[in-house]
Structures are given as C-alpha cells and as structure tokens.
Design a protein around this motif. Structure first.
Motif, PDB file in Angstrom:
ATOM      1  N   VAL A  32      -7.830   1.671   4.773  1.00  0.00           N
ATOM      2  CA  VAL A  32      -8.250   1.028   3.533  1.00  0.00           C
ATOM      3  C   VAL A  32      -6.652   1.572   3.024  1.00  0.00           C
ATOM      4  CG1 VAL A  32      -8.731   1.423   1.413  1.00  0.00           C
ATOM      5  CG2 VAL A  32     -10.703   1.056   3.549  1.00  0.00           C
ATOM      6  N   VAL A  33      -6.405   3.035   3.173  1.00  0.00           N
ATOM      7  CA  VAL A  33      -5.463   3.778   2.994  1.00  0.00           C
ATOM      8  C   VAL A  33      -3.999   3.038   3.119  1.00  0.00           C
ATOM      9  CG1 VAL A  33      -3.876   5.539   2.933  1.00  0.00           C
ATOM     10  CG2 VAL A  33      -5.977   5.567   2.711  1.00  0.00           C
ATOM     11  N   ASP A  34      -3.931   2.305   4.694  1.00  0.00           N
ATOM     12  CA  ASP A  34      -3.013   1.622   5.521  1.00  0.00           C
ATOM     13  C   ASP A  34      -2.409   0.255   4.202  1.00  0.00           C
ATOM     14  OD1 ASP A  34      -0.509   1.539   6.852  1.00  0.00           O
ATOM     15  OD2 ASP A  34      -2.132   0.220   7.974  1.00  0.00           O
ATOM     16  N   VAL A  35      -3.471  -0.405   4.584  1.00  0.00           N
ATOM     17  CA  VAL A  35      -3.685  -1.942   3.498  1.00  0.00           C
ATOM     18  C   VAL A  35      -3.490  -1.569   2.647  1.00  0.00           C
ATOM     19  CG1 VAL A  35      -5.310  -3.552   2.985  1.00  0.00           C
ATOM     20  CG2 VAL A  35      -5.499  -2.718   4.893  1.00  0.00           C
ATOM     21  N   VAL A  36      -3.657  -0.695   1.553  1.00  0.00           N
ATOM     22  CA  VAL A  36      -3.266  -0.253  -0.096  1.00  0.00           C
ATOM     23  C   VAL A  36      -2.289  -0.397  -0.185  1.00  0.00           C
ATOM     24  CG1 VAL A  36      -3.865   0.941  -1.665  1.00  0.00           C
ATOM     25  CG2 VAL A  36      -5.827   0.229  -1.023  1.00  0.00           C
ATOM     26  N   GLY A  37      -1.703   0.758   0.931  1.00  0.00           N
ATOM     27  CA  GLY A  37      -0.452   0.929   1.279  1.00  0.00           C
ATOM     28  C   GLY A  37       0.029  -0.101   1.037  1.00  0.00           C
ATOM     29  N   ARG A  38       0.108  -0.305   2.020  1.00  0.00           N
ATOM     30  CA  ARG A  38       0.851  -2.525   2.090  1.00  0.00           C
ATOM     31  C   ARG A  38       1.109  -3.280   0.985  1.00  0.00           C
ATOM     32  NH1 ARG A  38       2.249  -2.396   7.751  1.00  0.00           N
ATOM     33  NH2 ARG A  38       1.243  -1.198   8.528  1.00  0.00           N
ATOM     34  N   LYS A  39      -0.108  -3.281   0.924  1.00  0.00           N
ATOM     35  CA  LYS A  39      -0.343  -4.488  -1.059  1.00  0.00           C
ATOM     36  C   LYS A  39       0.211  -4.040  -1.616  1.00  0.00           C
ATOM     37  CE  LYS A  39      -2.256  -7.725   2.583  1.00  0.00           C
ATOM     38  NZ  LYS A  39      -1.026  -8.492   2.806  1.00  0.00           N
ATOM     39  N   LEU A  40       0.203  -3.058  -2.203  1.00  0.00           N
ATOM     40  CA  LEU A  40       0.003  -2.487  -3.276  1.00  0.00           C
ATOM     41  C   LEU A  40       1.383  -1.846  -3.519  1.00  0.00           C
ATOM     42  CD1 LEU A  40      -3.586  -1.038  -4.837  1.00  0.00           C
ATOM     43  CD2 LEU A  40      -2.288  -3.756  -4.841  1.00  0.00           C
ATOM     44  N   ASP A  42       3.846  -2.120  -1.693  1.00  0.00           N
ATOM     45  CA  ASP A  42       4.741  -1.389  -0.391  1.00  0.00           C
ATOM     46  C   ASP A  42       5.140  -0.380   0.359  1.00  0.00           C
ATOM     47  OD1 ASP A  42       6.678  -3.964   0.667  1.00  0.00           O
ATOM     48  OD2 ASP A  42       8.294  -3.548   0.135  1.00  0.00           O
ATOM     49  N   ARG A  43       4.287   0.183   0.857  1.00  0.00           N
ATOM     50  CA  ARG A  43       4.092   1.154   1.565  1.00  0.00           C
ATOM     51  C   ARG A  43       3.362   1.772   2.806  1.00  0.00           C
ATOM     52  NH1 ARG A  43       8.648   5.618   0.079  1.00  0.00           N
ATOM     53  NH2 ARG A  43       8.122   6.148   1.572  1.00  0.00           N
ATOM     54  N   PRO A  44       3.383   1.135   3.862  1.00  0.00           N
ATOM     55  CA  PRO A  44       2.736   1.639   4.434  1.00  0.00           C
ATOM     56  C   PRO A  44       2.145   3.147   4.697  1.00  0.00           C
ATOM     57  CG  PRO A  44       3.750   0.805   6.128  1.00  0.00           C
ATOM     58  CD  PRO A  44       4.496   0.458   5.088  1.00  0.00           C
ATOM     59  N   LEU A  45       1.461   3.215   5.411  1.00  0.00           N
ATOM     60  CA  LEU A  45       0.678   4.677   6.109  1.00  0.00           C
ATOM     61  C   LEU A  45       1.688   5.189   6.939  1.00  0.00           C
ATOM     62  CD1 LEU A  45      -1.287   7.259   5.823  1.00  0.00           C
ATOM     63  CD2 LEU A  45      -2.777   5.978   7.021  1.00  0.00           C
ATOM     64  N   LEU A  46       2.799   5.853   6.933  1.00  0.00           N
ATOM     65  CA  LEU A  46       3.759   6.221   8.060  1.00  0.00           C
ATOM     66  C   LEU A  46       2.486   6.891   9.077  1.00  0.00           C
ATOM     67  CD1 LEU A  46       6.329   6.748   9.070  1.00  0.00           C
ATOM     68  CD2 LEU A  46       5.685   8.992   7.805  1.00  0.00           C
ATOM     69  N   GLY A  47       2.822   6.366  10.917  1.00  0.00           N
ATOM     70  CA  GLY A  47       1.692   6.942  11.918  1.00  0.00           C
ATOM     71  C   GLY A  47       0.614   6.727  11.243  1.00  0.00           C
ATOM     72  N   GLY A  48       0.340   5.427   9.997  1.00  0.00           N
ATOM     73  CA  GLY A  48      -1.222   5.088  10.844  1.00  0.00           C
ATOM     74  C   GLY A  48      -1.782   4.839  11.740  1.00  0.00           C
ATOM     75  N   VAL A  49      -1.272   4.345  12.580  1.00  0.00           N
ATOM     76  CA  VAL A  49      -1.873   3.155  13.596  1.00  0.00           C
ATOM     77  C   VAL A  49      -1.312   4.279  14.942  1.00  0.00           C
ATOM     78  CG1 VAL A  49      -0.978   1.877  15.353  1.00  0.00           C
ATOM     79  CG2 VAL A  49      -0.233   1.230  13.123  1.00  0.00           C
ATOM     80  N   GLU A  50      -0.608   4.853  15.284  1.00  0.00           N
ATOM     81  CA  GLU A  50      -0.560   5.714  15.788  1.00  0.00           C
ATOM     82  C   GLU A  50      -2.724   6.989  15.122  1.00  0.00           C
ATOM     83  OE1 GLU A  50       2.397   8.961  16.140  1.00  0.00           O
ATOM     84  OE2 GLU A  50       3.634   7.426  17.255  1.00  0.00           O
ATOM     85  N   LEU A  51      -2.892   7.295  14.196  1.00  0.00           N
ATOM     86  CA  LEU A  51      -4.017   7.813  14.406  1.00  0.00           C
ATOM     87  C   LEU A  51      -5.000   6.734  14.303  1.00  0.00           C
ATOM     88  CD1 LEU A  51      -2.878   9.191  10.894  1.00  0.00           C
ATOM     89  CD2 LEU A  51      -3.218  10.772  13.238  1.00  0.00           C
TER      90      LEU A  51
END
Length: 162
Positions: A32-40, A42-51
C-alpha cells in the motif's frame, strides 16, 4: 512428558501462525505504501520489493509446518486402492517417514547454504540486508516440518480401519 510436548506443540502452532500472519500484514502495508508513493507522489518505496520478497519467504515457510500438521497438503490416492486395509497404517507411516527425511535433508541443505552465505557476506542488492539469517530461519522451519512428519507417523491415518 507427553503433556510437555503437547504444550510445546500448541505454542509452536501459535508462534508459526503469528509469524505467518504478521509477515502477510507487513507485506500488505508495504505494498500500500509503495503504490500510494508511486501514484500520488511519484516516489516508490525504496527497497520495497526486497522487503516484500523477504517477508513472503518468511510467511510461506512459516506456514509449511502448520499445513503439514493439519494434513492440509494435496493427497493423490493412486496406490490406496491397491494397499489392503490392514496395511494402511504402515503405508501412512512410511509416507510420513519419507516426507520427514526429505524435509530434514532440505533443512540441512538450506542450513549449509546459510553458512556459506554468512561466510561470503551476501546481502540484498539495494538495502544490503544480510541474507543468512532468513536462510537460517527457513532451515529451522523446514526442520520443524520434518519433525512434524515424524510425529504424524505415530498417528492413525485419516479414514483408517482400526
């Protein structure tokens, strides 16, 4: 002695359930944090995929001993009709023993890999999270699954004729 084993078994089921549950909750929050960061923003969660990868590993492997204990795996009954009713308990015990040995062997291989990973200092690419602790956890969880199969050897198979 059996009461102590039963208490440890209950505690283990609760601990594994909580570990799997909270790992999944953390995955949802991170997504949720990653998607909200990307959409609202324009900053994805750094390292979100690894976590998410690490948490998914924990969640899946924590659930394996629970599924085995609950006999929740898929069973294909190809040979059950050929085995006489009086030998069903032996077939069940041999199947559980085979699965137990297989899971203990997998635990040993993963533990060996965890030691190698620790000696090499392997980490994730972006966040530099050390990989060996999670690999060691997976080895422990596989060992727990193997032991649960050995415990299940002594139990009567479902639908057994006594």
């Amino acid at each position: 002695m059996l009461q102590a084993i039963a208490r440890v078994g209950r505690w283990g089921r609760v601990a594994l359930t909580q570990l799997s549950l909270w790992s999944l909750c953390a995955i949802v929050v991170l997504m949720v944090v990653d998607v909200v960061g990307r959409k609202l923003f324009d900053r994805p969660l750094l390292g979100g995929v690894e976590l998410v990868e690490q948490l998914l590993l924990v969640s899946v492997y924590a659930a394996i001993p629970l599924v085995s204990r609950a006999r929740g795996h898929i069973n294909i009954e190809l040979f059950d009709t050929f085995v006489p009713a009086r030998l069903q308990s032996w077939r069940h015990a041999l199947g559980e023993a085979f699965c137990g040995v297989l899971m203990v062997a997998c635990a040993w291989l993963v533990a060996h890999h965890a030691v190698d990973t620790h000696q090499n200092g392997d980490t994730t690419t972006l966040l530099r999270i050390s990989l060996w602790p999670l690999e060691a956890l997976v080895a422990v969880l596989l060992l727990m699954d193997g032991l649960s199969h050995f415990v299940a050897m002594r139990e009567e198979p479902e639908g057994a004729v006594a």
